[in-house]
Scaffold this active site. Structure first.
Site, PDB file in Angstrom:
ATOM      1  N   LYS A   1       0.827  -1.219   0.000  1.00 39.79           N
ATOM      2  CA  LYS A   1       0.000   0.000   0.000  1.00 39.79           C
ATOM      3  C   LYS A   1       0.855   1.260   0.000  1.00 39.79           C
ATOM      4  O   LYS A   1       0.587   2.198  -0.739  1.00 39.79           O
ATOM      5  CB  LYS A   1      -0.894   0.073   1.255  1.00 39.79           C
ATOM      6  CG  LYS A   1      -1.909  -0.995   1.420  1.00 39.79           C
ATOM      7  CD  LYS A   1      -2.793  -0.705   2.630  1.00 39.79           C
ATOM      8  CE  LYS A   1      -2.085  -0.658   3.961  1.00 39.79           C
ATOM      9  NZ  LYS A   1      -1.546  -1.942   4.445  1.00 39.79           N
TER      10      LYS A   1
ATOM     11  N   ARG B   1      -9.308   1.598   8.720  1.00 40.10           N
ATOM     12  CA  ARG B   1      -8.926   0.259   9.156  1.00 40.10           C
ATOM     13  C   ARG B   1      -9.970  -0.346  10.087  1.00 40.10           C
ATOM     14  O   ARG B   1      -9.734  -1.407  10.660  1.00 40.10           O
ATOM     15  CB  ARG B   1      -7.615   0.349   9.921  1.00 40.10           C
ATOM     16  CG  ARG B   1      -6.384  -0.010   9.084  1.00 40.10           C
ATOM     17  CD  ARG B   1      -5.201   0.258   9.958  1.00 40.10           C
ATOM     18  NE  ARG B   1      -4.044  -0.524   9.733  1.00 40.10           N
ATOM     19  CZ  ARG B   1      -2.914  -0.041   9.211  1.00 40.10           C
ATOM     20  NH1 ARG B   1      -2.869   1.180   8.740  1.00 40.10           N
ATOM     21  NH2 ARG B   1      -1.856  -0.799   9.155  1.00 40.10           N
TER      22      ARG B   1
ATOM     23  N   ARG C   1      11.545  -6.276   5.139  1.00 38.10           N
ATOM     24  CA  ARG C   1      11.376  -4.851   4.834  1.00 38.10           C
ATOM     25  C   ARG C   1      12.338  -3.975   5.632  1.00 38.10           C
ATOM     26  O   ARG C   1      12.545  -4.191   6.821  1.00 38.10           O
ATOM     27  CB  ARG C   1       9.931  -4.452   5.142  1.00 38.10           C
ATOM     28  CG  ARG C   1       9.665  -2.978   4.967  1.00 38.10           C
ATOM     29  CD  ARG C   1       8.226  -2.710   4.788  1.00 38.10           C
ATOM     30  NE  ARG C   1       7.445  -2.836   6.013  1.00 38.10           N
ATOM     31  CZ  ARG C   1       6.140  -2.580   6.061  1.00 38.10           C
ATOM     32  NH1 ARG C   1       5.488  -2.225   4.986  1.00 38.10           N
ATOM     33  NH2 ARG C   1       5.488  -2.702   7.196  1.00 38.10           N
TER      34      ARG C   1
ATOM     35  N   ARG D   1      11.523  -1.796  10.726  1.00 30.93           N
ATOM     36  CA  ARG D   1      10.493  -1.119  11.512  1.00 30.93           C
ATOM     37  C   ARG D   1      10.300  -1.878  12.818  1.00 30.93           C
ATOM     38  O   ARG D   1      10.352  -3.096  12.836  1.00 30.93           O
ATOM     39  CB  ARG D   1       9.169  -1.121  10.731  1.00 30.93           C
ATOM     40  CG  ARG D   1       8.907   0.173  10.007  1.00 30.93           C
ATOM     41  CD  ARG D   1       7.711   0.101   9.128  1.00 30.93           C
ATOM     42  NE  ARG D   1       6.467  -0.272   9.805  1.00 30.93           N
ATOM     43  CZ  ARG D   1       5.268  -0.174   9.238  1.00 30.93           C
ATOM     44  NH1 ARG D   1       5.148   0.295   8.014  1.00 30.93           N
ATOM     45  NH2 ARG D   1       4.181  -0.531   9.881  1.00 30.93           N
TER      46      ARG D   1
ATOM     47  N   ARG E   1      -0.230  -8.244  13.824  1.00 33.18           N
ATOM     48  CA  ARG E   1      -0.817  -7.272  12.886  1.00 33.18           C
ATOM     49  C   ARG E   1      -1.699  -7.965  11.858  1.00 33.18           C
ATOM     50  O   ARG E   1      -2.758  -7.448  11.489  1.00 33.18           O
ATOM     51  CB  ARG E   1       0.304  -6.480  12.189  1.00 33.18           C
ATOM     52  CG  ARG E   1       0.949  -5.483  13.133  1.00 33.18           C
ATOM     53  CD  ARG E   1       2.289  -5.009  12.638  1.00 33.18           C
ATOM     54  NE  ARG E   1       2.186  -4.263  11.407  1.00 33.18           N
ATOM     55  CZ  ARG E   1       3.167  -4.164  10.505  1.00 33.18           C
ATOM     56  NH1 ARG E   1       4.303  -4.805  10.704  1.00 33.18           N
ATOM     57  NH2 ARG E   1       3.015  -3.439   9.435  1.00 33.18           N
TER      58      ARG E   1
HETATM   59  P1  AMP Z   1       1.084   1.098   8.719  1.00 33.37           P
HETATM   60  O1  AMP Z   1       2.323   1.854   8.425  1.00 33.37           O
HETATM   61  O2  AMP Z   1      -0.065   1.526   7.866  1.00 33.37           O
HETATM   62  O3  AMP Z   1       1.306  -0.393   8.694  1.00 33.37           O
HETATM   63  O4  AMP Z   1       0.676   1.456  10.232  1.00 33.37           O
HETATM   64  C1  AMP Z   1       1.548   1.166  11.314  1.00 33.37           C
HETATM   65  C2  AMP Z   1       0.767   1.164  12.615  1.00 33.37           C
HETATM   66  O5  AMP Z   1       0.186   2.444  12.834  1.00 33.37           O
HETATM   67  C3  AMP Z   1      -0.396   0.193  12.675  1.00 33.37           C
HETATM   68  O6  AMP Z   1       0.004  -1.139  13.015  1.00 33.37           O
HETATM   69  C4  AMP Z   1      -1.256   0.832  13.755  1.00 33.37           C
HETATM   70  O7  AMP Z   1      -0.722   0.616  15.038  1.00 33.37           O
HETATM   71  C5  AMP Z   1      -1.103   2.323  13.427  1.00 33.37           C
HETATM   72  N1  AMP Z   1      -2.124   2.772  12.445  1.00 33.37           N
HETATM   73  C6  AMP Z   1      -1.902   3.243  11.185  1.00 33.37           C
HETATM   74  N2  AMP Z   1      -3.056   3.564  10.577  1.00 33.37           N
HETATM   75  C7  AMP Z   1      -4.043   3.274  11.470  1.00 33.37           C
HETATM   76  C8  AMP Z   1      -5.456   3.356  11.427  1.00 33.37           C
HETATM   77  N3  AMP Z   1      -6.125   3.797  10.343  1.00 33.37           N
HETATM   78  N4  AMP Z   1      -6.146   2.967  12.542  1.00 33.37           N
HETATM   79  C9  AMP Z   1      -5.515   2.540  13.651  1.00 33.37           C
HETATM   80  N5  AMP Z   1      -4.178   2.407  13.751  1.00 33.37           N
HETATM   81  C10 AMP Z   1      -3.438   2.783  12.668  1.00 33.37           C
END
Ligand code: AMP
Length: 209
Positions: free
Chosen positions: A9, A84, A121, A148, A159
């Site tokens: 994404k 989400r 990653r 990360r 996750r």
């Molecule tokens: P990502 O980089 O999109 O994988 O997001 C990393 C982390 O940020 C996720 O595992 C959540 O802890 C938090 N996060 C990002 N976007 C959201 C969202 N829309 N709702 C809730 N938590 C989020």
């Protein structure tokens, strides 16, 4: 742009947004920047993110609401990692009510491929750039690459579990809309980008695609 963690994404949203000169709005990036800055938002989100869980709906909805009000989002934007949850989906519908159409693209990738990708990653420690496999330094700022903090195997499994439980149900809502498209994310980045462009074009014609 929807899809499980590791579906691509971030990479695809960035590319799509850059090629069309619209902003990419990533709630994950905004939260990681806040964690790095050590501000109040970052302090409240860090432990939840490190555990692979979802930050509260109120918090991320507030982030997206503020960001969408900025001028550069007036003529289109790519949302990466939002919504989400069903609560976030409802909030987004209200936020973009006057700005139809909301095109929803789901990037599909088998779970074993996701796990391999997430474990391998690397991102830039300074600017968060998502490195391509085999790259040893950040192409944007030259910074060092790191894993990360939520990409280790234990957190990755959590996750993916949270994705299935909280995020996958929103697909069932979007799937019923005429603006929903799926693309196969288990291809080269160029092929996925081409499929996304075609998917968006099939909804909005030439306006954004
Ligand atoms: P990502 O980089 O999109 O994988 O997001 C990393 C982390 O940020 C996720 O595992 C959540 O802890 C938090 N996060 C990002 N976007 C959201 C969202 N829309 N709702 C809730 N938590 C989020």
């Amino acid at each position: 742009m929807l899809g499980p963690p590791g579906a691509g994404k971030g990479t695809q949203s960035e590319r799509f947004a850059r090629e069309r000169a619209i902003p990419k709005i990533s709630t994950g990036d905004i939260l990681r920047e806040a964690v790095q800055a050590g501000n109040a938002l970052g302090r409240s989100a860090k432990s939840v993110m490190d555990a692979g869980r979802l930050v509260s709906d109120d918090l991320v909805i507030g982030i997206v609401r503020d960001r969408l009000e900025r001028r550069d989002a007036a003529h289109g934007f790519v949302l990466d990692g939002f919504p989400r949850s069903l609560v976030q989906l409802d909030a987004l519908d209200r936020l973009v009510d006057a700005q139809a159409p909301l095109v929803v693209v789901d990037i599909e990738v088998p779970e074993d491929v996701l796990i391999e990708r997430l474990r391998g990653r690397r991102i830039c420690a300074n600017c968060g750039w998502n490195a391509a496999p085999g790259v040893t330094a950040c192409a944007k700022c030259g910074g060092p690459l790191v894993q990360r903090s939520d990409d280790n195997i234990g957190v990755v499994r959590e996750r993916l579990k949270i994705y299935q439980r909280d995020t996958a149900p929103i697909l069932e809502h979007y799937r019923r809309r005429p603006t929903f498209r799926c693309v196969d994310g288990n291809q080269t980045q160029d092929a996925v980008a081409a499929d996304i462009a075609a998917a968006v074009a099939s909804v909005v014609g030439g306006t954004l695609a």
